[in-house]
Design a protein around this motif. Structure first.
Motif, PDB file in Angstrom:
ATOM      1  N   GLU A 178     -32.147 -97.761 -12.518  1.00 43.13           N
ATOM      2  CA  GLU A 178     -32.759 -98.543 -11.284  1.00 43.13           C
ATOM      3  C   GLU A 178     -34.031 -99.279 -11.744  1.00 43.13           C
ATOM      4  O   GLU A 178     -34.651 -99.979 -10.732  1.00 43.13           O
ATOM      5  CB  GLU A 178     -32.667 -97.710 -10.078  1.00 43.13           C
TER       6      GLU A 178
ATOM      7  N   ASP B 263     -27.532-102.588  -8.052  1.00 42.21           N
ATOM      8  CA  ASP B 263     -27.752-102.582  -6.613  1.00 42.21           C
ATOM      9  C   ASP B 263     -28.438-101.199  -6.055  1.00 42.21           C
ATOM     10  O   ASP B 263     -28.120-100.377  -6.036  1.00 42.21           O
ATOM     11  CB  ASP B 263     -26.464-102.567  -5.907  1.00 42.21           C
ATOM     12  N   PRO B 264     -29.589-101.703  -5.262  1.00 42.24           N
ATOM     13  CA  PRO B 264     -30.377-100.442  -4.729  1.00 42.24           C
ATOM     14  C   PRO B 264     -29.390 -99.550  -3.824  1.00 42.24           C
ATOM     15  O   PRO B 264     -29.483 -98.276  -3.531  1.00 42.24           O
ATOM     16  CB  PRO B 264     -31.700-100.902  -4.230  1.00 42.24           C
ATOM     17  N   GLU B 265     -28.610-100.283  -3.098  1.00 44.60           N
ATOM     18  CA  GLU B 265     -27.624 -99.473  -1.953  1.00 44.60           C
ATOM     19  C   GLU B 265     -26.673 -98.737  -2.656  1.00 44.60           C
ATOM     20  O   GLU B 265     -25.932 -98.291  -1.946  1.00 44.60           O
ATOM     21  CB  GLU B 265     -27.341-100.622  -0.950  1.00 44.60           C
ATOM     22  N   ASP B 266     -26.151 -98.954  -3.797  1.00 42.79           N
ATOM     23  CA  ASP B 266     -24.911 -98.508  -4.313  1.00 42.79           C
ATOM     24  C   ASP B 266     -25.400 -98.555  -5.909  1.00 42.79           C
ATOM     25  O   ASP B 266     -24.949 -99.492  -6.795  1.00 42.79           O
ATOM     26  CB  ASP B 266     -23.788 -99.253  -4.184  1.00 42.79           C
ATOM     27  N   ASN B 267     -25.554 -97.382  -6.356  1.00 48.43           N
ATOM     28  CA  ASN B 267     -25.920 -97.317  -7.997  1.00 48.43           C
ATOM     29  C   ASN B 267     -24.727 -97.622  -8.885  1.00 48.43           C
ATOM     30  O   ASN B 267     -25.059 -97.743 -10.167  1.00 48.43           O
ATOM     31  CB  ASN B 267     -26.698 -95.938  -8.239  1.00 48.43           C
TER      32      ASN B 267
ATOM     33  N   LYS C  85     -22.783-110.444  -6.329  1.00 48.93           N
ATOM     34  CA  LYS C  85     -22.548-109.012  -6.364  1.00 48.93           C
ATOM     35  C   LYS C  85     -21.311-108.487  -7.073  1.00 48.93           C
ATOM     36  O   LYS C  85     -20.399-109.328  -7.115  1.00 48.93           O
ATOM     37  CB  LYS C  85     -22.639-108.571  -4.908  1.00 48.93           C
TER      38      LYS C  85
ATOM     39  N   LYS D 280     -18.915-104.715   4.940  1.00 51.17           N
ATOM     40  CA  LYS D 280     -18.257-103.757   4.912  1.00 51.17           C
ATOM     41  C   LYS D 280     -17.488-103.234   6.100  1.00 51.17           C
ATOM     42  O   LYS D 280     -17.709-103.769   7.322  1.00 51.17           O
ATOM     43  CB  LYS D 280     -19.591-102.498   4.841  1.00 51.17           C
TER      44      LYS D 280
END
Ligand code: NAG
Ligand code: NAG
Ligand code: NAG
Ligand code: NAG
Length: 463
Positions: A178, A201-205, A219, A378
């Motif tokens: 990260e 992606d900080p929301e999904d490593n 993405k 989502k």
């Protein structure tokens, strides 16, 4: 006769000594406290070892010469016979070139123990910014991998390394975490920081992002659960994890993507000469270098087409690549949120409903049934939706519901089955794309989008 032979011998010895001396003097891979690297013709570090070699030194680029006086940068590039034009993999002072006509720059271990790029006046253009230390035992070494490391001579520890502070290039042996970011050059010939950043992606490593400054540009995975649109092959993900995650399917190696590049002879050790580059034009590229001729074979690149960009037509806008031309349109029952921007080709504000849904005074809402549509946002799964009617009711009972998707176990929409799934979207739909081919076998994905009955009149469209 004897004399002339003697002269010849001396001359030859001189030549040999001369070249040997040159070698000793210049083909080094280390900087010590006493032995800095100056901005002089031919003065570089060259990594030791066999195979791919890297070289570190001062360089200029045409566009880097912002004052016309020749901005100088310290960088690392591939060394050897085929290093022209240079493929620079790292730049120390990318946003602070040394300007002016005289080449006064040096790369040195400064008094405070940091590796620095300095000019003749002692002005600092780059520093490893470690806590000050008076250690005289520090050395800087260009490793065979291309990693530039600042070493504590007593413990052997790496105090700082370029592999943890990259520019725009990811090399074998690096590890994407990260903290690691690849920031594009400003242009092909200007090393200054550009607009594009590749990162986790900080929301999904487990996923990756390209940011265009502060906006998501691409993405690697645009949703979750059973209907994902995975935009990154496994070999790239494995490469980014330094092969700590394995490639489940060996067939998904770069060769399966090599239709991108013909007539490229593949080196034996596939990944040894690979790199991932964040281009100034916004693409992330995986390519492999053929050391025999210095040519790069491109195996994978994203975004590969305009619809691959993140949410290119905004929320509720549909992207189409049909006939290789990029178009955005609104879903039936929707209109551009900002018609002026839309007409100027800025689709980012997307589309808005003509009439609100969930209006108690109107007829019940209708559903648009859209086939082969990519949806990026989502969703949540409704376990009670084992028949399509219940899935639809669940959507209608919640004013937040924008769309639903129902699939039976055999994959046919509309069949009753215990293994059925009902997916519900409660946020605005993003990343809609027509005629999308899902990679994991979903052939006939069809989503039902809620619209006010009055907005679509009597036609229930099948697109
Ligand atoms: C460079 O080219 C020369 C002659 O073409 C060859 O003998 C030499 O091995 C090459 N060096 C490298 C590092 O490839
Ligand atoms: C990457 O893998 C190599 C080989 O397993 C290992 O030596 C190296 O330390 C790893 N690098 C990182 C940053 O984890
Ligand atoms: C970065 O983006 C801005 C706004 O789109 C643009 O004006 C600028 O020229 C870009 N910079 C580079 C280096 O491409
Ligand atoms: C694509 O191009 C073909 C031939 O030029 C044309 O007949 C067809 O209508 C086009 N399709 C779309 C959707 O524009």
């Amino acid at each position: 006769m004897k004399a002339s032979m003697g002269f010849g011998m001396i001359f030859l010895t001189f030549l040999l000594l001369g070249s040997h001396f040159r070698w000793v003097c210049f083909a080094r891979d280390t900087i010590t406290v006493q032995d800095l690297l100056a901005d002089k013709e031919g003065e570089t570090l060259i990594s030791a070892g066999t195979g791919t070699k890297f070289e570190l030194g001062f360089f200029s680029t045409p566009e880097g010469r912002i004052d016309g006086g020749g901005g100088r940068y310290v960088g690392i590039w591939y060394s050897g016979n085929h290093s022209s034009p240079r493929t620079v993999v790292w730049v120390a002072n990318r946003d602070k070139p040394i300007l002016g006509s005289a080449s006064t720059g040096v790369l040195a271990i400064a008094e405070d123990g940091n590796l620095k790029v300095l000019d003749g006046d002692g002005k600092v253009y780059f520093s490893t910014d470690l806590e000050s230390s008076s250690s005289v035992y520090r050395t800087v070494k260009l490793m065979g991998s291309g990693n530039l490391v600042l070493i504590d001579g007593q413990s052997g520890d790496y105090l700082w390394q370029s592999f943890k502070n990259p520019t725009d290039t990811f090399l074998p042996g690096m590890f994407m975490d990260e903290n690691l970011k690849l920031i594009s050059w400003a242009s092909r010939e200007d090393p200054r920081s550009g607009n594009y950043t590749f990162q986790i992606d900080p929301e999904d490593n487990n996923q990756f992002l390209i940011m265009k400054r502060t906006v998501w540009y691409w993405k690697s995975d645009q949703s979750g659960g059973s209907i994902r649109s995975i935009e990154m092959p496994e070999f790239v993900a494995a490469f980014l994890s330094n092969f700590s995650t394995s490639m489940n399917d060996q067939n998904k190696s770069p060769m399966q993507y090599s239709n991108l590049f013909y007539n490229f002879s593949i080196p034996q050790d596939l990944f040894a000469n690979a790199r991932l580059l964040m281009r100034s034009s916004g693409e992330i590229e995986f390519s492999i270098r053929d050391n025999r001729n210095g040519l790069w074979g491109l195996f994978w690149s994203e975004p590969r087409e305009p619809c691959s960009v993140y949410n290119p037509c905004g929320n509720f806008g549909i992207c189409s690549n049909r006939n290789r031309s990029f178009t955005c349109e609104c879903l039936p029952g929707f209109q551009p949120d900002s018609p002026d921007n839309w007409n100027y080709g800025d689709f980012s504000s997307g589309c808005a409903r003509k009439s609100p849904v969930c209006n108690m005074n109107m007829k019940p809402d209708a559903f648009l049934n859209l086939k082969l549509m990519k949806v990026g946002s989502k969703f949540s799964t409704y376990s009670g939706g084992d028949v399509e009617e219940k899935c639809k009711e669940e959507c209608l009972s919640n004013c937040q519901c924008q769309a639903y998707f129902y699939v039976g176990l055999n994959g046919r929409s509309g069949t009753r089955n215990a293994g059925a799934s009902c997916l519900i979207w409660t946020t605005e739909l993003s990343n809609l794309q027509k005629d999308y081919q899902y990679t994991d076998g979903i052939k006939n994905f069809s989503i039902s989008i809620r619209v006010a009955a009055s907005d679509i009149g009597i036609f229930l469209l099948n697109m």
